[in-house]
Design an enzyme around this catalytic site. Structure first.
Site, PDB file in Angstrom:
ATOM      1  N   CYS A   8      14.514  87.869  83.860  1.00 35.37           N
ATOM      2  CA  CYS A   8      15.732  87.097  84.127  1.00 35.37           C
ATOM      3  C   CYS A   8      15.570  86.418  85.488  1.00 35.37           C
ATOM      4  O   CYS A   8      14.442  86.273  85.964  1.00 35.37           O
ATOM      5  CB  CYS A   8      16.979  87.984  84.055  1.00 35.37           C
ATOM      6  SG  CYS A   8      17.034  89.300  85.283  1.00 35.37           S
ATOM      7  N   ASN A  11      16.370  89.861  88.406  1.00 37.56           N
ATOM      8  CA  ASN A  11      15.831  91.197  88.083  1.00 37.56           C
ATOM      9  C   ASN A  11      16.725  92.324  88.637  1.00 37.56           C
ATOM     10  O   ASN A  11      16.258  93.390  89.008  1.00 37.56           O
ATOM     11  CB  ASN A  11      14.369  91.361  88.567  1.00 37.56           C
ATOM     12  CG  ASN A  11      13.649  92.591  88.003  1.00 37.56           C
ATOM     13  OD1 ASN A  11      12.801  93.172  88.658  1.00 37.56           O
ATOM     14  ND2 ASN A  11      13.972  93.004  86.789  1.00 37.56           N
ATOM     15  N   CYS A  13      20.226  92.408  87.050  1.00 40.97           N
ATOM     16  CA  CYS A  13      21.280  92.574  86.034  1.00 40.97           C
ATOM     17  C   CYS A  13      20.701  92.641  84.622  1.00 40.97           C
ATOM     18  O   CYS A  13      20.602  93.718  84.027  1.00 40.97           O
ATOM     19  CB  CYS A  13      22.303  91.437  86.116  1.00 40.97           C
ATOM     20  SG  CYS A  13      23.195  91.369  87.688  1.00 40.97           S
ATOM     21  N   ARG A  14      20.313  91.492  84.067  1.00 41.96           N
ATOM     22  CA  ARG A  14      19.951  91.455  82.645  1.00 41.96           C
ATOM     23  C   ARG A  14      18.616  92.102  82.323  1.00 41.96           C
ATOM     24  O   ARG A  14      18.523  92.919  81.392  1.00 41.96           O
ATOM     25  CB  ARG A  14      19.942  89.988  82.151  1.00 41.96           C
ATOM     26  CG  ARG A  14      21.327  89.377  82.120  1.00 41.96           C
ATOM     27  CD  ARG A  14      21.256  87.863  81.987  1.00 41.96           C
ATOM     28  NE  ARG A  14      20.692  87.249  83.191  1.00 41.96           N
ATOM     29  CZ  ARG A  14      20.424  85.979  83.332  1.00 41.96           C
ATOM     30  NH1 ARG A  14      20.645  85.158  82.311  1.00 41.96           N
ATOM     31  NH2 ARG A  14      19.934  85.517  84.468  1.00 41.96           N
ATOM     32  N   SER A  15      17.545  91.722  83.056  1.00 40.07           N
ATOM     33  CA  SER A  15      16.231  92.263  82.655  1.00 40.07           C
ATOM     34  C   SER A  15      16.087  93.762  82.933  1.00 40.07           C
ATOM     35  O   SER A  15      15.475  94.465  82.113  1.00 40.07           O
ATOM     36  CB  SER A  15      15.076  91.445  83.236  1.00 40.07           C
ATOM     37  OG  SER A  15      15.059  91.443  84.635  1.00 40.07           O
ATOM     38  N   ASP A 125      24.248  85.006  82.161  1.00 43.31           N
ATOM     39  CA  ASP A 125      24.133  85.604  83.488  1.00 43.31           C
ATOM     40  C   ASP A 125      25.483  86.232  83.869  1.00 43.31           C
ATOM     41  O   ASP A 125      26.475  85.518  83.997  1.00 43.31           O
ATOM     42  CB  ASP A 125      23.752  84.495  84.476  1.00 43.31           C
ATOM     43  CG  ASP A 125      23.480  85.034  85.863  1.00 43.31           C
ATOM     44  OD1 ASP A 125      23.819  86.205  86.131  1.00 43.31           O
ATOM     45  OD2 ASP A 125      22.928  84.273  86.663  1.00 43.31           O
TER      46      ASP A 125
HETATM   47  P1  4NP Z   1      20.091  88.525  86.684  1.00 38.06           P
HETATM   48  O1  4NP Z   1      21.449  88.122  87.421  1.00 38.06           O
HETATM   49  O2  4NP Z   1      19.254  87.280  86.641  1.00 38.06           O
HETATM   50  O3  4NP Z   1      20.552  88.965  85.341  1.00 38.06           O
HETATM   51  O4  4NP Z   1      19.469  89.644  87.504  1.00 38.06           O
HETATM   52  C1  4NP Z   1      21.502  87.530  88.683  1.00 38.06           C
HETATM   53  C2  4NP Z   1      21.350  88.293  89.826  1.00 38.06           C
HETATM   54  C3  4NP Z   1      21.444  87.716  91.063  1.00 38.06           C
HETATM   55  C4  4NP Z   1      21.693  86.363  91.167  1.00 38.06           C
HETATM   56  C5  4NP Z   1      21.826  85.592  90.030  1.00 38.06           C
HETATM   57  C6  4NP Z   1      21.731  86.169  88.775  1.00 38.06           C
HETATM   58  N1  4NP Z   1      21.818  85.779  92.451  1.00 38.06           N
HETATM   59  O5  4NP Z   1      22.207  84.584  92.512  1.00 38.06           O
HETATM   60  O6  4NP Z   1      21.550  86.449  93.466  1.00 38.06           O
END
Ligand code: 4NP
Length: 160
Positions: A8, A11, A13-15, A125
């Site tokens: 993702c 790294n 939340c989703r992955s 996201d």
């Molecule tokens: P992820 O979510 O891609 O599912 O881990 C996010 C985590 C952090 C951010 C964006 C999306 N950020 O902007 O810091």
């Protein structure tokens, strides 16, 4: 060994959620010795960080433990190392393909292409949204993880 990398943006939340869910399904199937699992982000912001507290809390409510996971960024070596490189959304997919050597491009696809209900969708996201977003991520990830496991089981049988 069949090696899976979930990808993702951050790294956190989703992955990592996909990694935790798939690890649990693979362990329940008794296949932990033959399926390698990791996750990474396309961005460098959260290297070394534990998963987002909201992702951990939502996962814990469904019996998954994400506490040991730590953020890392995708590296070019990953394209050679992993057999399945699975993007959570189309932006992650485009970022991966932009770095991927031509001969490894067949490994890179949307994770939800393995799902039964959300085949053409992205895992949204959840970072800037509410707690519901994390439950939706889990619904999608659990479904796609089952499909991925079926695919790898079929591959294991083919090779046996
Ligand atoms: P992820 O979510 O891609 O599912 O881990 C996010 C985590 C952090 C951010 C964006 C999306 N950020 O902007 O810091």
């Amino acid at each position: 060994m069949h090696k899976v990398l979930f990808v993702c943006l951050g790294n956190i939340c989703r992955s990592p959620t996909a990694e935790g869910v798939f690890r649990a399904q693979v362990a329940a199937a008794g296949l932990s010795e033959v399926i390698g699992i990791d996750s990474a982000g396309t961005a460098a912001w959260h290297i070394g960080k534990a998963p987002d507290q909201r992702a951990q809390a939502a996962a814990t409510r469904r019996g998954y433990d994400l506490t040991a996971l730590r953020g890392r960024q995708v590296a070019v070596a990953d394209f050679g190392e992993f057999d399945y490189i699975l993007a959570m959304d189309r932006s992650n997919l485009a970022d991966l393909l932009a770095q991927c050597p031509a001969e490894q491009r067949h490994k890179v696809r949307l994770f939800l292409s393995f799902s039964s209900q959300w085949q053409d969708h992205e895992v949204p996201d959840p970072y800037y949204g509410g707690a519901d977003g994390f439950d939706q991520v889990l619904d999608m990830v659990e479904d796609a993880a089952h499909g991925l496991l079926s695919d790898i089981r079929a591959e294991i049988k083919r090779r046996a």
